[in-house]
Structures are given as C-alpha cells and as structure tokens.
Design an enzyme around this catalytic site. Sequence first.
Site, PDB file in Angstrom:
ATOM      1  N   GLY A 144       0.811  -1.316  -0.246  1.00  0.00           N
ATOM      2  CA  GLY A 144       0.289   0.240   0.097  1.00  0.00           C
ATOM      3  C   GLY A 144       1.398   1.269   0.004  1.00  0.00           C
ATOM      4  N   GLU A 147       1.091   3.917  -5.354  1.00  0.00           N
ATOM      5  CA  GLU A 147      -0.192   3.881  -5.649  1.00  0.00           C
ATOM      6  C   GLU A 147      -0.240   2.731  -6.868  1.00  0.00           C
ATOM      7  OE1 GLU A 147      -2.875   5.460  -4.664  1.00  0.00           O
ATOM      8  OE2 GLU A 147      -2.073   6.329  -2.858  1.00  0.00           O
ATOM      9  N   LYS A 162       5.728  18.521  -3.369  1.00  0.00           N
ATOM     10  CA  LYS A 162       6.908  19.202  -2.219  1.00  0.00           C
ATOM     11  C   LYS A 162       7.393  19.971  -2.413  1.00  0.00           C
ATOM     12  CE  LYS A 162       5.136  13.959   0.012  1.00  0.00           C
ATOM     13  NZ  LYS A 162       5.564  12.786   0.242  1.00  0.00           N
TER      14      LYS A 162
END
Length: 248
Positions: A144, A147, A162
Amino acid sequence: AELQIVKICVRDVAKKRDFEIPAGCEVVGDPKSILEDDTIDMADIIMAAIAKGKHVVTGNKALIAANLPELQQAVKAVPAGSFSYEAAVCGGIPIIQTLKHDYVGDRVTSIMGIMNGTTNFMLSKMAIEGASYDDVLAEATKLGYAESPPDFDVEGWDARSKLAILCKLAFGVHVPEESIPCMGITRVSLEDFKYAHQMKCTVKLLGVASMNPDGTLSAHVSTCMVHLTNQLSGVNGVLNCISVTSSV
C-alpha cells in the site's frame, strides 16, 4: 464557460427530491466522495471555505504547490479562518511548522532531503537486499505504499510538489512545480548500486533547492549518489528526512 454539476452531497441520499438531477450528476452522502474526486477543483472549495472563516486542513500536496500564494493571501484576508497542511510534506518530521516558525530570524540557503517514502522504501530494498526494481515496486504496491499506477511516486512528481511547497516557505519564492527539473527512479538498476558501493555511496531520490550567489533559486528532483558519511544515506524504508542550511 458552461457549469457542469458532477456531484451533490446530501444528508439523505434516499430522500425524494423536488428537482431534476442533472444528467451525469451523482448524488452522494459522504463528503469524502467529493474531496477525493480528482476531477473536481478542490482549490475553489478550499478558497470558499477560508473566505467563510472556516478552518481547513488538507494533505493535498499538488493543490497546495499550485495555489499556496493565493491560499496564504486568503487566510490573511480572513483571519478567523485557518489553513493547515503539515501532512502534505513529510508530516512525520514535521517540516512545515519548523520552516514557518523556527527559521524566522534566519536566511535559509539550501534544502535537501528524502521527500517520498515509497521511493525511499524501494531504493533501500535494492541497496540492502539486492532486490530488483520490478520486485520492490510490486512489494511497495502490495503493502500500500505505492499507488496504482505508481507514476506520481516513481517519476518523482510527488517529491516535486513537496519541494515546490518548501521553496515558498523557505525562500519566499513561488516556483511552479512543472518548472522544476525532475527525474525519478524508473531507470535505476542494481548496477547503479554496485558503482555507488565502489564509491562508498548509496542511491537516493532527493529534492534539492538552494539560493545562488546572484540571488536566483535552483531546484531539482533526481536520483543522487549520497556518500555514506552523509546522514541521508542511513535513512531507509518509508522514512523521510530534510536537511536545512541557514545563516543568521
């Protein structure tokens, strides 16, 4: 431009309405269905909420990178509201509040760091276990971390968003993220780690921004050889780490 209503959020989805639902419009009961829909412009929703004096919290880094100056101005115009986004950039450090409050009297000259946990997990596995790129990507997806599809992580786009946010906070410069040179980890192979080992280095995906002597700003996201004496070389797994250099 023609207005298209794609979703309506109501308390009771089963309740009969006295108006016709537009074609192609979905009636939902969970606000998350709207918030997590990439086809809906969340910037307008957030700006409207701030204008009403609401307190907004989001981790949507792409939205923030594209609209941070406008969002900051909106909060100044309506002090009753607030806009918080610590989780958008390496939330576990935390770096947003650090730059906003702890470097007020300093002049930040450079920022460098590991800004994406997924790619750091993958590169760490390749460096430590000798696992192939395809194998570590499959594991990251299964756990997980990545993606599906994983492009935003492995192409470096997540780290680029970011870095754009950090540039505004650290240097006061709004840098459109699409203008930041970006090279992810898709071309990294085990051969790269063999060469890195010979040079007493490892391979990391870094976001880097620094002020040049002439006052201009340089920024990029790319895979880098990091010497084993550098603290970033020992940051493994899904962890992030940011190094900030400043002068008083």
